[in-house]
Motif scaffolding. Structure first.
Motif, mmCIF file in Angstrom:
data_model
loop_
_atom_site.group_PDB
_atom_site.id
_atom_site.type_symbol
_atom_site.label_atom_id
_atom_site.label_comp_id
_atom_site.label_asym_id
_atom_site.label_seq_id
_atom_site.Cartn_x
_atom_site.Cartn_y
_atom_site.Cartn_z
ATOM 1 N N UNK A 1 0.823 -1.205 0.000
ATOM 2 C CA UNK A 1 0.000 0.000 0.000
ATOM 3 C C UNK A 1 0.858 1.257 0.000
ATOM 4 N N UNK A 2 0.460 2.236 -0.801
ATOM 5 C CA UNK A 2 1.209 3.493 -0.901
ATOM 6 C C UNK A 2 0.451 4.645 -0.253
ATOM 7 N N UNK A 3 -0.447 4.325 0.682
ATOM 8 C CA UNK A 3 -1.237 5.362 1.341
ATOM 9 C C UNK A 3 -0.400 6.220 2.273
ATOM 10 N N UNK B 1 -2.425 2.838 -6.597
ATOM 11 C CA UNK B 1 -3.612 3.592 -6.175
ATOM 12 C C UNK B 1 -3.191 4.788 -5.324
ATOM 13 N N UNK B 2 -3.746 5.950 -5.646
ATOM 14 C CA UNK B 2 -3.474 7.154 -4.868
ATOM 15 C C UNK B 2 -3.947 6.980 -3.428
ATOM 16 N N UNK B 3 -3.412 7.805 -2.544
ATOM 17 C CA UNK B 3 -3.887 7.835 -1.165
ATOM 18 C C UNK B 3 -5.302 8.414 -1.136
ATOM 19 N N UNK B 4 -6.067 8.199 -0.050
ATOM 20 C CA UNK B 4 -7.436 8.724 0.010
ATOM 21 C C UNK B 4 -7.531 10.231 -0.220
ATOM 22 N N UNK B 5 -6.591 10.994 0.335
ATOM 23 C CA UNK B 5 -6.657 12.454 0.177
ATOM 24 C C UNK B 5 -6.487 12.846 -1.290
ATOM 25 N N UNK C 1 -20.020 2.781 -12.367
ATOM 26 C CA UNK C 1 -20.795 3.450 -13.404
ATOM 27 C C UNK C 1 -20.226 4.816 -13.767
ATOM 28 N N UNK C 2 -19.715 5.552 -12.766
ATOM 29 C CA UNK C 2 -19.359 6.947 -13.019
ATOM 30 C C UNK C 2 -17.854 7.239 -12.933
ATOM 31 N N UNK C 3 -17.088 6.325 -12.356
ATOM 32 C CA UNK C 3 -15.654 6.570 -12.187
ATOM 33 C C UNK C 3 -14.825 5.581 -12.995
ATOM 34 N N UNK C 4 -13.643 5.986 -13.346
ATOM 35 C CA UNK C 4 -12.681 5.094 -13.998
ATOM 36 C C UNK C 4 -11.534 4.816 -13.030
ATOM 37 N N UNK C 5 -11.248 3.564 -12.741
ATOM 38 C CA UNK C 5 -10.142 3.268 -11.813
ATOM 39 C C UNK C 5 -8.826 3.898 -12.238
ATOM 40 N N UNK C 6 -8.596 3.979 -13.549
ATOM 41 C CA UNK C 6 -7.330 4.523 -14.038
ATOM 42 C C UNK C 6 -7.123 5.985 -13.634
ATOM 43 N N UNK C 7 -8.229 6.700 -13.337
ATOM 44 C CA UNK C 7 -8.105 8.094 -12.914
ATOM 45 C C UNK C 7 -7.409 8.217 -11.566
ATOM 46 N N UNK C 8 -7.427 7.130 -10.801
ATOM 47 C CA UNK C 8 -6.920 7.174 -9.432
ATOM 48 C C UNK C 8 -5.650 6.336 -9.271
#
Length: 558
Positions: free
Chosen positions: A138-140, A162-166, A347-354
């Motif tokens: 994890x890279x959080x 995956x980006x951190x939550x912030x 439906x509305x998000x793309x995982x690649x965006x994050x």
């Protein structure tokens, strides 16, 4: 990496408290002053920005900078957004709502980083299910990411994309809510500053400590919350599972809730994580978990390295308690076992965006053993045990630090002695050392006398315990004789009564002796407690004497 944590050489007294707490071997450099003393400075490119040294420094010689003042100036003239960590409820338990209200009054839109955690979990699930990255770490936590890059570069390729939550929340604001203007992120730790530096999604990093300093400096009064509920009217969706995500094992238990087949393990606290990364590096790839969740703070982002917070009960820090809580929350919030929230994300998000791509890490070149051996020989530590007085974990670590130019041989407190060219008068040093030595000898003599007394009392207790054991065995034998005697006779004749009386008299005598020994043992135990208390006090006095000696003005300049 940009300088985040800085050392003030005017305040530093060379006590090495920062070295002892720092999990990063090369993050500090020890220099000799012109007066013959020591100061410890930060090496920015090797500092993981965990902030442990700031709280450990007894002289407040370590400090950090963030963007709080710049952000507060910005919002006076511009509209802006602020992503808030749920740890704000721990940092300001009775004022966090009013703090957020203050920002709203300045025209700032407030967003919940917990919702970014929901996105991060969803993205991690999809990455794992689609096998996009293989086994991941994890890279959080940016302190963990920094540590891997600087000290375990062979593991950098396993960092989760995956980006951190912030950052997930900031990406959501930019790319999906189409928010323009500056985005600030309010977080509890210094390491997050390094994560957001140069990031295209977040413009300012604010920390709780610096925000408190700003309010105090500007004489801004924040009232207490007027309600006790755990909610706040954010400008967009609040997080559902995010508050748990930031706790030890939180991410693991959320993933487990949605897919029990995923192999996930978790760890918290840099000392423990560094050991477990060593193991991770050594084990075969097929035996590694699909995701290793690691947080530098032992109590997670919400608890930090201090006591547990008040957002949830302390019991919530156990893995099973987290899992049970999540199951109840999933049932009450989603009203079904179906994953409605994550289906909506699909439906509305793309995982690649994050997702992000980490650059390659630079290889570390180890110090040759022959080189460190020469330093060990020079400081006379070829066979003596590691004392840790220098702040390094081992004598060889000190020797390696000397080889790398970030420490000095004189850092060995036990064998290197004092510098001969010090500006402090040799006679003054000798006189002071004589005084300290005399005080230490006095305490040492008293400690020795108490230890002898303790040994004597231990002998009394041990002897009494042996006698008690023997007496108990004898009494048991006598009682067995009574039982056998009564079983064999249907009636008691004179001889039987005489035998029984004899046995009972022996039991009575044995019980009296047993009572005496127990009382002696109790008295010796009380004496032991008194001696131990005195030993503890003497040890503290001895430590204070040595500590005060090292803090005298003559030695602070030394």
């Amino acid at each position: 990496m940009n300088r985040i944590i800085t050392a003030d050489p005017e305040k530093c007294v060379g006590c090495r408290a920062c070295l002892k707490i720092c999990p990063a071997d090369s993050a500090n450099i020890v220099r000799t002053t012109s007066e013959g003393g020591f100061v410890t400075e930060v090496v920015p490119d090797k500092c993981i920005a965990c902030g442990a040294c700031i709280s450990a420094c007894p002289k407040d010689a370590r400090y950090y900078t963030d963007d709080t003042s710049a952000y507060m100036h910005y919002i006076k003239k511009h509209r802006a957004a602020l992503v808030v960590s749920p740890a704000i409820k721990k940092a300001f338990p009775d004022k966090w709502k009013k703090i957020l209200d203050y920002f709203k009054d300045q025209g700032v839109s407030i967003y919940d980083a917990s919702f970014g955690a929901d996105i991060a979990v969803w993205a991690a699930l999809r990455v794992i299910e689609q096998n996009k990255a293989g086994n991941m770490i994890s890279a959080d936590c940016p302190a963990v990411v920094n540590y891997i890059y600087m000290y375990k570069p062979s593991l950098a390729k396993y960092l989760s994309p995956v980006f951190s939550p912030e950052i997930c929340e900031a990406v959501y604001l930019r790319n999906y809510l189409r928010r323009d203007g500056a985005v600030g992120i309010l977080v509890p730790c210094t390491a997050k500053i390094s994560e957001f530096a140069g990031n295209e999604y977040a413009d300012y990093t604010l920390t709780f400590d610096k925000l408190t300093e700003y309010f105090d400096r500007k004489h801004i009064r924040i009232d207490k919350n007027t309600t006790d509920d755990d909610t706040h009217p954010f400008d967009d969706k609040p997080g559902q599972f995010g508050p748990v995500y930031f706790r030890p094992s939180g991410e693991r238990e959320i993933l487990r809730l949605f897919n029990e087949k995923i192999r996930v393990c978790s760890s918290a606290g840099m000392e423990r994580i560094s050991r477990e990364l060593d193991c991770y590096e050594d084990i075969a790839e097929e035996r590694r978990p699909q995701l290793f969740c690691a947080m530098s703070c032992k109590n997670g982002c919400i608890g930090g390295d201090y006591d547990f917070g008040a957002v949830f009960d302390e019991d919530m820090y156990s893995s099973e308690a987290l899992y049970d809580y999540l199951k109840k929350k999933k049932s009450s919030v989603l009203r079904t076992n179906d994953d409605k929230l994550f289906k909506k994300f699909d439906e509305v998000l793309s995982p690649d965006s994050f997702l992000r791509i980490f650059p390659a890490a630079e290889e570390i070149h180890a110090v040759p053993k022959e080189s460190s051996d020469k330093i060990l020989q020079r400081i006379g530590k070829t066979s003596e045990p590691d004392c840790g007085a220098c702040g390094r974990n081992t004598c060889r670590k000190l020797a390696e630090a000397v080889c790398r130019g970030i420490d000095v041989p004189e850092g060995c407190m036990m064998n290197s002695g004092f510098s001969s060219d010090s500006s402090v008068g040799e006679n003054d040093i000798t006189e002071r050392l004589g005084t300290v030595a005399a005080e230490c000898r006095s305490y040492s003599d008293r400690l020795f006398d108490n230890i002898l007394s303790m040994r004597e009392k231990i002998g009394v207790i041990s002897g009494a315990n042996v006698e008690v054991g023997d007496m108990c065995a004898a009494i048991i034998t006598l009682l067995d004789n009574i039982i056998n005697l009564t079983k064999k006779k249907d009636y008691m004749d004179v001889n039987a009564i005489a035998s029984l009386t004899n046995v009972l008299e022996k039991i009575s005598s044995g019980l009296h002796l047993l009572e005496t020994n127990i009382k002696n043992t109790y008295r010796s135990s009380e004496d032991m407690e008194s001696i131990i208390a005195e030993l503890t006090a003497l040890s503290e006095e001895l430590n204070v004497t040595v500590y005060d000696a090292s803090r005298e003005d003559k030695y602070a300049e030394f």
